[in-house]
Design a protein around this motif. Structure first.
Motif, PDB file in Angstrom:
ATOM      1  N   PHE A 192      -2.918   6.702  -3.794  1.00 27.08           N
ATOM      2  CA  PHE A 192      -4.038   6.692  -2.851  1.00 27.08           C
ATOM      3  C   PHE A 192      -5.187   7.621  -3.267  1.00 27.08           C
ATOM      4  N   GLU A 193      -4.903   8.540  -4.192  1.00 24.20           N
ATOM      5  CA  GLU A 193      -5.985   9.379  -4.730  1.00 24.20           C
ATOM      6  C   GLU A 193      -6.972   8.502  -5.518  1.00 24.20           C
ATOM      7  N   LYS A 194      -6.426   7.485  -6.184  1.00 26.95           N
ATOM      8  CA  LYS A 194      -7.261   6.618  -7.020  1.00 26.95           C
ATOM      9  C   LYS A 194      -7.744   5.371  -6.280  1.00 26.95           C
ATOM     10  N   CYS A 195      -6.985   4.925  -5.288  1.00 29.88           N
ATOM     11  CA  CYS A 195      -7.245   3.637  -4.608  1.00 29.88           C
ATOM     12  C   CYS A 195      -8.624   3.629  -3.950  1.00 29.88           C
ATOM     13  N   ILE A 196      -9.377   2.529  -4.184  1.00 33.09           N
ATOM     14  CA  ILE A 196     -10.688   2.392  -3.557  1.00 33.09           C
ATOM     15  C   ILE A 196     -10.635   1.404  -2.381  1.00 33.09           C
ATOM     16  N   ALA A 197      -9.452   1.022  -1.983  1.00 30.43           N
ATOM     17  CA  ALA A 197      -9.230   0.147  -0.820  1.00 30.43           C
ATOM     18  C   ALA A 197      -9.981  -1.181  -0.922  1.00 30.43           C
ATOM     19  N   CYS A 198     -10.074  -1.729  -2.132  1.00 28.24           N
ATOM     20  CA  CYS A 198     -10.816  -2.980  -2.291  1.00 28.24           C
ATOM     21  C   CYS A 198     -10.032  -4.172  -1.758  1.00 28.24           C
ATOM     22  N   GLY A 199      -8.706  -4.024  -1.669  1.00 27.63           N
ATOM     23  CA  GLY A 199      -7.902  -5.111  -1.100  1.00 27.63           C
ATOM     24  C   GLY A 199      -7.545  -6.213  -2.082  1.00 27.63           C
ATOM     25  N   LYS A 200      -7.918  -6.038  -3.359  1.00 29.39           N
ATOM     26  CA  LYS A 200      -7.638  -7.103  -4.327  1.00 29.39           C
ATOM     27  C   LYS A 200      -6.135  -7.301  -4.516  1.00 29.39           C
ATOM     28  N   CYS A 201      -5.365  -6.212  -4.453  1.00 28.91           N
ATOM     29  CA  CYS A 201      -3.909  -6.318  -4.628  1.00 28.91           C
ATOM     30  C   CYS A 201      -3.267  -7.073  -3.465  1.00 28.91           C
ATOM     31  N   VAL A 202      -3.844  -6.907  -2.264  1.00 25.89           N
ATOM     32  CA  VAL A 202      -3.307  -7.593  -1.084  1.00 25.89           C
ATOM     33  C   VAL A 202      -3.351  -9.100  -1.309  1.00 25.89           C
ATOM     34  N   SER A 203      -4.496  -9.572  -1.834  1.00 32.09           N
ATOM     35  CA  SER A 203      -4.653 -11.012  -2.069  1.00 32.09           C
ATOM     36  C   SER A 203      -3.876 -11.470  -3.291  1.00 32.09           C
ATOM     37  N   ALA A 204      -3.684 -10.583  -4.272  1.00 33.82           N
ATOM     38  CA  ALA A 204      -3.116 -11.006  -5.553  1.00 33.82           C
ATOM     39  C   ALA A 204      -1.597 -11.122  -5.558  1.00 33.82           C
ATOM     40  N   CYS A 205      -0.900 -10.340  -4.742  1.00 37.11           N
ATOM     41  CA  CYS A 205       0.568 -10.327  -4.833  1.00 37.11           C
ATOM     42  C   CYS A 205       1.161 -11.646  -4.336  1.00 37.11           C
ATOM     43  N   PRO A 206       1.873 -12.372  -5.222  1.00 28.13           N
ATOM     44  CA  PRO A 206       2.450 -13.665  -4.828  1.00 28.13           C
ATOM     45  C   PRO A 206       3.625 -13.506  -3.855  1.00 28.13           C
ATOM     46  N   PHE A 207       4.134 -12.294  -3.713  1.00 27.02           N
ATOM     47  CA  PHE A 207       5.235 -12.068  -2.781  1.00 27.02           C
ATOM     48  C   PHE A 207       4.739 -11.491  -1.456  1.00 27.02           C
ATOM     49  N   GLY A 208       3.445 -11.323  -1.358  1.00 27.52           N
ATOM     50  CA  GLY A 208       2.874 -10.776  -0.122  1.00 27.52           C
ATOM     51  C   GLY A 208       3.434  -9.409   0.196  1.00 27.52           C
ATOM     52  N   ALA A 209       3.665  -8.603  -0.856  1.00 19.31           N
ATOM     53  CA  ALA A 209       4.344  -7.325  -0.643  1.00 19.31           C
ATOM     54  C   ALA A 209       3.394  -6.193  -0.263  1.00 19.31           C
ATOM     55  N   ILE A 210       2.086  -6.426  -0.410  1.00 18.74           N
ATOM     56  CA  ILE A 210       1.156  -5.361  -0.038  1.00 18.74           C
ATOM     57  C   ILE A 210       0.442  -5.769   1.246  1.00 18.74           C
ATOM     58  N   HIS A 211       0.579  -4.948   2.248  1.00 17.89           N
ATOM     59  CA  HIS A 211       0.012  -5.250   3.559  1.00 17.89           C
ATOM     60  C   HIS A 211      -1.078  -4.273   3.939  1.00 17.89           C
ATOM     61  N   GLU A 212      -2.037  -4.795   4.707  1.00 20.03           N
ATOM     62  CA  GLU A 212      -2.964  -3.929   5.404  1.00 20.03           C
ATOM     63  C   GLU A 212      -2.256  -3.459   6.656  1.00 20.03           C
ATOM     64  N   LYS A 213      -2.393  -2.174   6.971  1.00 24.31           N
ATOM     65  CA  LYS A 213      -1.825  -1.714   8.245  1.00 24.31           C
ATOM     66  C   LYS A 213      -2.791  -2.116   9.340  1.00 24.31           C
ATOM     67  N   SER A 214      -2.299  -2.892  10.266  1.00 24.15           N
ATOM     68  CA  SER A 214      -3.197  -3.415  11.295  1.00 24.15           C
ATOM     69  C   SER A 214      -3.461  -2.384  12.394  1.00 24.15           C
ATOM     70  N   ASN A 298     -18.705   2.102  -2.755  1.00 25.71           N
ATOM     71  CA  ASN A 298     -18.903   3.521  -2.432  1.00 25.71           C
ATOM     72  C   ASN A 298     -17.665   4.349  -2.768  1.00 25.71           C
ATOM     73  N   ASN A 299     -16.490   3.798  -2.478  1.00 26.12           N
ATOM     74  CA  ASN A 299     -15.260   4.503  -2.853  1.00 26.12           C
ATOM     75  C   ASN A 299     -15.150   4.643  -4.369  1.00 26.12           C
ATOM     76  N   LEU A 300     -15.555   3.588  -5.081  1.00 25.56           N
ATOM     77  CA  LEU A 300     -15.506   3.609  -6.546  1.00 25.56           C
ATOM     78  C   LEU A 300     -16.389   4.739  -7.089  1.00 25.56           C
ATOM     79  N   VAL A 301     -17.610   4.829  -6.573  1.00 25.68           N
ATOM     80  CA  VAL A 301     -18.537   5.866  -7.040  1.00 25.68           C
ATOM     81  C   VAL A 301     -17.979   7.246  -6.697  1.00 25.68           C
ATOM     82  N   ASP A 302     -17.518   7.413  -5.457  1.00 26.55           N
ATOM     83  CA  ASP A 302     -17.046   8.726  -5.028  1.00 26.55           C
ATOM     84  C   ASP A 302     -15.801   9.182  -5.785  1.00 26.55           C
TER      85      ASP A 302
END
Lengths: 482, 87
Positions: A192-214, A298-302
């Protein structure tokens, strides 16, 4: 990955069940029963090894749907306990994403592999072209020594039989900043120090293993407590459902929201301020300016690209201005940003004027649970009508166009668009920052998602049809420069 | 032979659960089957009320209801109706 897939379907199905459970007479008990309702005794086992594992993964997904992380979750706690806890929570969890270790396949590490299609040819271009001496011939066919291979893919490009393939770990491969790696067991883990929360992994995982916390339960709970909960709908919403934004406003009011504001209203302020700032910067002989409305960028730049920070506009985002207006209008309200992506959750965390974020999938699930047919509703007008340009912020090129239009032809604006942040465009942006010039234009719009916000991880509609609906809708809106 | 009518449910439930991704059928079907098949996007067909949202999106291919519809499933159902592959 194509959005027409079962992993996304399953996630949305669970959101509907969680919301229905909230509306039921007994929220904790209804929540506890979700896995049994979705996989009743004797039902088919579509994906995993047995019904018990299916139910357990559904239980995990439900925990994420209730807003909890799976990292460090207590497996002894029943879903009913999680449901009760979610009602007492005052602030959403700090991190936006969570990996469901149980759902994660633990894909084989990224590697290059020579398949049986290798014909053992005489030319052997793979061997000739490998700079790392990683290819050897075994029984007349090529083989890769993974300890030497640097994954350059040169051999793939030169093989005349297309016999060499690259096996990728989808989440790792799509992460633009290298924030995903494997733990000791080979499961994905987000740094999470590196993560920019772009959400690309959420869409990419074919097993749906990465979730957004609702945060949906938190929002519904505030509505139930009788608080003034105000929705702020992002411009990209116009292309998400059959029905227009006026009908979506009606639908949200029916769900208990006190009022609904268009974030395009804030986008108009962003465009005007950014146009002024741009003119000033060009007058000061600055080579270029980048936009600053995308939370992922913005997260990427920061976090990763401080060298480009001085070229990024200091103007605030449409969400920022809208939330400010919202809290001025209703000082005691709970504000909810209705969002195409997970990145806005990270922006909300840094802004006291945005209390919660609800993404489009969650909004869709909310309408399903309430049996609302958006396209059949009466429209509700907005107090302030936004401009065409502000309403176009969610489609690629829309932000740069709006800044150009808000400038009213006073400055020589040459827009250039970075359509999606990935490893290549990051390299490109770094080059501009380092050289202090950009030969493609002087106003660089940066969109983290391909297609703009309509390509966000939580979007319902396809980029193509969403873009078309937005264009059809906005062509009749008033221009920003009068 | 009678013309086959394909109705994609564009109700909120079906749209959210995946009918949004079926819109490409509007282009595929006319170019593939010409005037043998007619395709429409229609308001809620009420299948989600009779069954559940879990099996949405629903598509009606003449008198057959396709549950958990995907582009491939719909095309397969159309071809079965047209009698492809039965000669």
């Amino acid at each position: 990955m194509d959005k027409n897939n079962q992993a996304i379907h399953l996630k949305k199905e669970i959101l509907v069940k969680v919301i229905k459970a909230f509306y039921s007479d007994n929220f904790p008990e209804s929540t506890r029963l979700i896995p049994f309702e979705m996989r009743p005794k004797g039902s088919e086992v579509p994906y995993r090894c047995c019904i018990y594992k299916e139910r357990e993964i559904i239980r995990n997904r439900t925990i994420a749907g209730l807003g909890y992380p799976m990292e460090g979750a207590d497996e002894r706690l029943l879903l009913s306990g999680y449901a009760e806890g979610s009602l007492k929570r005052e602030k959403p969890d700090e991190q936006m994403l969570t990996v469901l270790e149980l759902a994660c396949k633990g894909c084989v590490p990224n590697r290059i592999f020579v398949t049986d299609l290798c014909q053992g040819c005489v030319a052997r271009p793979c061997l000739e072209n490998c700079k790392f001496d990683a290819i050897k011939i075994v029984n007349g066919k090529s083989q890769i020594d993974s300890s030497k291979c640097k994954l350059c893919t040169k051999c793939i490009q030169v093989c005349p039989y297309h016999a060499i393939v690259k096996l990728v770990v989808p989440c790792e491969n799509v992460c633009p900043v290298g924030a995903i790696s494997k733990d000791e067991q080979g499961h994905a883990r987000i740094d999470f120090e590196k993560c920019i929360a772009c959400g690309k992994c959420v869409s990419a995982c074919p097993f749906g293993a990465i979730h957004e916390k609702s945060q949906i339960i938190d929002i519904l709970n505030k509505i139930k407590q009788g608080k003034k909960v105000v929705a702020m709908i992002a411009p990209s919403i116009a292309g998400q459902l059959p029905g227009n934004i006026y009908q979506i406003k009606t639908a949200l009011l029916m769900c208990g929201f006190y009022d609904v504001l268009e974030v395009a209203q804030g986008a108009d302020i962003t465009a005007k301020n950014e146009a002024k700032e741009f003119a000033q910067r060009i007058e000061n002989n600055e080579p270029f300016m980048t936009t600053s409305c995308c939370a992922g960028y913005n997260n990427l730049v920061d976090k990763h690209m401080s060298e480009i920070a001085k070229y990024r506009s200091d103007t605030k985002t449409p969400a920022y201005y809208t939330a400010e207006l919202c809290k001025q209008k209703y000082p005691d309200c709970i504000s909810v940003f209705v969002s195409p992506c997970v990145a806005k959750k990270s922006e909300a965390q840094k802004n006291d004027n945005i209390d919660y974020v609800m993404n489009y999938e969650e909004m869709g699930a909310l309408f399903i649970a309430n049996k609302i047919e958006v396209s059949e509703l009466e429209p509700t007008p907005f107090d302030v009508e936004s401009s065409r340009e502000g309403r176009n912020f969610g489609i690629v090129g829309g932000v740069a166009e709006s800044v150009k239009a808000a400038d009213c032809n006073k400055t020589d604006v040459k827009p250039y668009v970075i359509n999606g942040i990935n490893k290549d465009t990051i390299r490109e942006l770094r080059t501009y920052a380092k050289k202090g010039e950009c030969d493609k234009g002087n106003l660089i719009e940066v969109m983290c998602c391909e297609g703009g916000c309509v390509g966000g991880n939580a979007c319902i509609n396809t980029i193509r049809t969403a873009t078309k609906s937005i264009n059809d809708f906005t062509k009749d809106s008033k221009p920003i420069c009068e | 032979m009678n013309k086959i009518t394909v109705k994609i449910c564009m109700g909120t439930t079906c749209f959210v659960m995946g009918a949004s991704q079926l819109q490409e059928l509007m282009d595929i079907i006319p170019s593939k089957y010409g005037d043998k098949v007619e395709i429409q996007g229609v308001p809620c067909l009420e299948f989600c009320n009779v069954n559940t949202e879990s099996n949405a999106p629903y598509v009606a291919v003449a008198d057959t209801i396709v549950k958990n519809a995907t582009v491939d499933k719909v095309l397969e159902t159309i071809e079965r109706k047209l009698g492809y592959g039965q000669e």
